[in-house]
Design an enzyme around this catalytic site. Structure first.
Site, PDB file in Angstrom:
ATOM      1  N   LYS A 166       0.867  -1.172   0.000  1.00  0.00           N
ATOM      2  CA  LYS A 166       0.000   0.000   0.000  1.00  0.00           C
ATOM      3  C   LYS A 166       0.902   1.219   0.000  1.00  0.00           C
ATOM      4  CE  LYS A 166      -4.314   0.638   1.941  1.00  0.00           C
ATOM      5  NZ  LYS A 166      -5.283   0.329   2.923  1.00  0.00           N
TER       6      LYS A 166
ATOM      7  N   ASP B 223     -12.036  -0.331  11.142  1.00  0.00           N
ATOM      8  CA  ASP B 223     -12.568  -0.132   9.790  1.00  0.00           C
ATOM      9  C   ASP B 223     -13.009  -1.468   9.208  1.00  0.00           C
ATOM     10  OD1 ASP B 223     -13.352   1.290   7.581  1.00  0.00           O
ATOM     11  OD2 ASP B 223     -11.352   1.417   6.691  1.00  0.00           O
TER      12      ASP B 223
END
Lengths: 184, 748
Positions: B115, B206
């Site tokens: 990422k 999340d």
């Protein structure tokens, strides 16, 4: 964002004023983001310019989840915002440069991307307006496809016409704009 | 533009000409314009556009968004970051792009997800923070957690995180259509992972479907553990950005949305939302802001009423103190539900709810006034909406009814309408289904639903009518109709449903099942003689082909019923023909009854010819006439009247080919063609014209193989294939010495 949702609903229900209101509502914050991005000095970070526009994209992507019907509408708004951001920014750059309006700001320069074609952002905007006077539907298709990034099918859905029609009119609109941009 | 102010008509002309000419090969365009365009100005305009078109190339071929994406990704793909080489992008989100990357060591090649985080200085803070926490995060080792492996900064200052690569499908997509226990079991694995992380004092923050991937082996993996926390600690939220940037509002707990301290209870809440979505395949809040209580899952999916309603609601309590105290408790309740034990979550009584309302308002003291205002407005809106909703209910129902029963019937006889019919009925069914959920005791509506399911089943695969060849789908639709019909007091409708199921069972060669459905239908039939005759014929068929008994009496019963019936001429003719056909087929296979068989075939042929003449554009009537020609030819072939058989089948073939060409998706038209070719092949066999015999048999083979490929449950054609191979073998044996070999036709 509930205000946006309400306006989207009114717009889909056929209230054209809702669209203008919606544009006003989302335009300023989005424009602020994009301009900040486009104006910022390069910091040697490769991703920087594109990332800025991405942020804009993410805002829209959030709207994707609102609901399926509204999605097409939101991207239609996004397309218009994108178009206005690009041209406003290019205009400002032009006025800063010596030679003013004569120096073209190409799409590649504007986005710092390697576009296969170099054409003037402002000239394209102008040409799309001209096209809209004769073939309003073709201009809408250009807006949704090029500025909005919609596929043929999505465009067909948004305009309530068949994919075959979108594809045909898209072909002609591209020819029309291509001709408009090749005349100096 | 040198044209002054051309009229709208002028631009229309240009547009139409352009569309027509652009399709043509360049060298034929001039001739076309000579012929079609007298207007010199229009022609000049079209030609100039064509020139631009020919050189347009990739002009505007990529949208602005694609240009940005490709550029972004193209620049990074292939680059090396640390020990990893970026292979290709996996996606991008608010904070950056995710790439598939490989670690190319000499010994082994490891796949990871990298990422790349954007955000300049803030990103650098993120990496610093990551280094502080990497010990904890990298230590999270659990089969259902995708591990965070590494992190750093690229040479140009771009921070990145290296994670275990998971090749899988987001859990909500994976679960679509799965049974509730299957979904719950997968969800329990997820709970286990979250519970494990909570014990290590890591909160996910999340949890959402996009962060839970299920691999091909069915293992759920939770991604991005701890990332949200790192992000919110280090990346400052810009003044004009909402908090939604850092999390996903639909899955975030109310306390997260209000910017209050986040605890393990927040993950419980997000798990509740996820569970809601897995069970109902819908998001709980749609477009509303998730600060209120969710709807009951069972309002979307009925069977969830009870325990699962209560479990989801308890996980999604607005007040964290009222939620399950831990993920473990949530998981325990689900396990109890799965094993049939009473669950801890209970539906609140009114008093309890009222008390809770007060407490909740106290909990959000700052929001009390706003919430009261919202509640009042919402209440007023509900009242207004209810009146509106009743009105709308009728409107939607009228529309759906019109689509299913008027529009559909209007286009059904047109050749080529099969897919359009399917679409129409399916769309309308969506609305009817939704309405039915709200109107259990509404008999007219339920009858409409039954009718709609029958229609969709017909389009999917009603034998002997234009259909899409989806036998399994047809059966499912008919069974839905049956479930509703059994609860509604309407014998005629119930009989109709049983007959349809019988017909599909026949196609599947389940003669006993088919017979029992038709017999049930027979018992239910009262006033409708046409339908009664149809049922009698169907019973005869099952008796005869299933070898349960002699069908003659059933067929003759049908004719008897019809003789006393007053119905429209065309309908009556159709049913009379049907009974004669089946009697003809029966007698033609009895010893010394060929003259009787032919007499019945001729009677059927005469009725169908008259029927087709009554409605010349009716594709079904023409099909039935041609079909009867083939049936008669079957009898003629059995009588060794091959010349007569050929004459009839050639006539039928012309009609079938026309109909098949007009409606290429109609599988029944293909069946018809196969049967016609089969009789042709047989007739040539009788005449010992081997090449012709073989050619016709090959046509049959090709059509049947195609049909079987398209619908594997179609056993009828599979069975018929053996006859086709028989014909081919026979022809080939007589053709030995030619270049063809029999091997091509061996059954696989």
């Amino acid at each position: 964002m509930s205000e946006v949702t309400r306006l989207l609903r009114d717009w889909s229900a056929g209230n054209p004023e809702a669209r203008d209101e919606l544009l006003e509502l989302v335009y300023d914050p989005l424009h602020a983001i994009a301009s900040r991005h486009l104006n910022r000095e390069r910091e040697g970070h490769t991703l920087e310019p594109a990332a800025l526009v991405h942020e804009l994209y993410v805002r829209f992507a959030e709207q994707r989840r609102v609901n399926w019907d509204n999605r097409a509408h939101f991207f239609a708004v996004a397309a218009q915002v994108m178009r206005r951001i690009l041209v406003d920014h290019a205009r400002r750059k032009k006025s800063e440069k010596r030679g003013g309006a004569f120096a073209p700001i190409t799409i590649s320069a504007e986005l710092d991307v390697a576009a296969p074609e170099a054409f003037d952002v402002v000239a394209l905007d102008f040409a799309v307006d001209e096209l809209a006077k004769i073939y309003p539907q073709q201009a809408r298709i250009i807006e949704l496809r090029f500025y909005g990034g919609m596929t043929i099918d999505e465009t067909a859905d948004a305009l309530g016409i068949s994919a075959a029609t979108v594809s045909r009119e898209w072909t002609m609109a591209r020819a029309w704009l291509r001709r408009a941009l090749s005349i100096p | 533009m040198t044209l002054g102010a051309p009229s709208e008509a002028f631009w229309d002309r240009v547009r139409h000409l352009f569309h027509a000419v652009v399709e043509l090969a360049p060298h034929t365009r001039a001739a076309f314009l000579d012929r079609e365009c007298a207007d010199a100005d229009a022609r000049a305009e079209v030609e100039s556009l064509l020139a631009a078109h020919d050189e347009a190339g990739t002009f505007l071929g990529k949208s602005i968004w694609e240009l940005i994406d490709t550029n972004d990704h193209a620049r990074l793909t292939g680059r090396t970051i640390g020990a990893y080489r970026l292979v290709h992008p996996l996606g991008h989100g608010g904070m950056g792009s995710v790439f598939l990357a490989v670690r190319d060591d000499e010994q082994f090649s490891q796949r990871v997800a990298i990422k790349l985080v954007r955000g300049g200085a803030a990103g650098a803070a993120l990496v610093r923070r990551f280094r502080q926490e990497r010990q904890i995060l990298a230590a999270l080792e659990h089969p259902n957690i995708a591990r965070l492996l590494d992190g750093g900064t690229t040479f140009d200052g771009l921070p990145y995180l290296v994670m275990e690569y998971v090749d899988g499908t987001p859990i909500h997509e994976y679960c679509r259509g799965k049974s509730t226990p299957e979904k719950l079991k997968l969800f329990l694995n997820l709970c286990d992972a979250v519970q494990y992380a909570h014990r290590s004092l890591v909160i996910h923050r999340d949890i959402k479907p996009a962060n839970v991937l299920v691999t091909a082996d069915g293992v759920a993996k939770l991604l991005d553990f701890g990332i949200a926390k790192l992000m919110s600690d280090t990346v400052p939220v810009p003044a004009d950005a909402t908090i939604t940037r850092l999390m996903t509002p639909e899955y975030a707990s109310p306390e997260q949305l209000l910017g209050k301290p986040v605890t393990t209870a927040s993950d419980v809440y997000s798990l509740g939302v996820l569970l809601f979505e897995l069970l109902t395949e819908q998001k709980p809040f749609g477009e509303r802001t998730p600060l209120s209580e969710p709807p009951l899952p069972s309002t979307i999916t009925k069977p969830l009423r009870g325990d699962l309603d209560n479990i989801v609601l308890m996980a999604m309590e607005v007040d964290p103190a009222r939620r399950y105290g831990s993920v473990e408790k949530l998981a325990d309740d689900i396990r109890r539900h799965l094993s049939g034990h009473p669950v801890a979550a209970r539906r609140a009584t009114f008093g309890y709810r009222a008390a809770k309302f007060v407490r909740r308002n106290r909990f959000y003291v700052t929001a009390v006034i706003a919430m009261l205002a919202v509640a009042i407005i919402a209440f007023a809106a509900t009242l207004r909406q209810k009146r509106l909703a009743e009105h709308r209910f009728e409107q939607v129902r009228t529309l759906a009814r019109s689509v299913v029963f008027e529009l559909h019937d209007a286009i059904a006889p047109l050749p080529g309408s099969t897919p359009a019919r399917a679409l129409l009925v399916q769309r309308a069914l969506v609305y009817l289904d939704a309405l039915a959920a709200d109107a259990e005791d509404n008999k007219p509506l339920q009858l409409e639903l039954i009718g709609a399911y029958l229609k969709i089943g017909d389009v999917q695969g009603k034998p002997y009518a234009a259909n899409l060849g989806d036998t399994r789908g047809a059966m499912a639709s008919y069974r839905k109709a049956l479930a509703i019909a059994e609860a509604v007091d309407d014998p005629a409708m119930l009989a109709e449903v049983h007959d349809r199921i019988g017909f599909v069972q026949q196609r599947a060669l389940r003669w006993r099942d088919a017979l029992s459905h038709h017999q049930t239908a027979l018992r239910l039939r009262q006033h409708d003689d046409l339908a009664l005759a149809r049922t009698w014929v169907a019973i005869g068929d099952c008796l005869y082909i299933g070898r349960f008994g002699d069908p003659r009496e059933s067929y003759e019963n049908a004719l008897r019923v019809l003789s006393r019936t007053r119905a429209s001429r065309a309908e009556l003719l159709r049913e009379i023909a049907r009974a004669h056909q089946h009697l003809g087929g029966y007698f033609s296979r009895q010893p010394n009854q060929m003259q009787r068989a032919l007499a019945h075939h001729d009677a059927a042929l005469k009725a169908l010819e008259e029927c087709a003449a009554l409605a010349p554009s009716d594709a079904v009537a023409r099909r039935n006439f041609a079909d009867q020609l083939v049936m008669k030819a079957t009898a003629q072939n059995l009588m060794h009247d091959s010349a007569g058989a050929l004459a009839g089948t050639e006539r039928a073939l012309v009609i079938f080919k026309e109909l098949a060409a007009a409606d290429p998706k109609n599988k029944e038209a293909q069946h018809d063609l196969a049967f016609a070719y089969e009789q042709i092949s047989l007739a040539f066999l009788l005449q010992k014209r081997w090449p012709e015999c073989k050619r016709a048999a090959e046509e049959v083979l090709a059509i049947r193989n195609h049909l079987i490929e398209a619908d594997p449950t179609n056993r009828e054609d599979r069975r018929e294939l053996s006859r086709t191979y028989g014909l081919l073998r026979e022809a080939n044996e007589h053709l030995t010495g030619t270049e063809h070999s029999t091997q091509r036709y061996t059954v696989e």
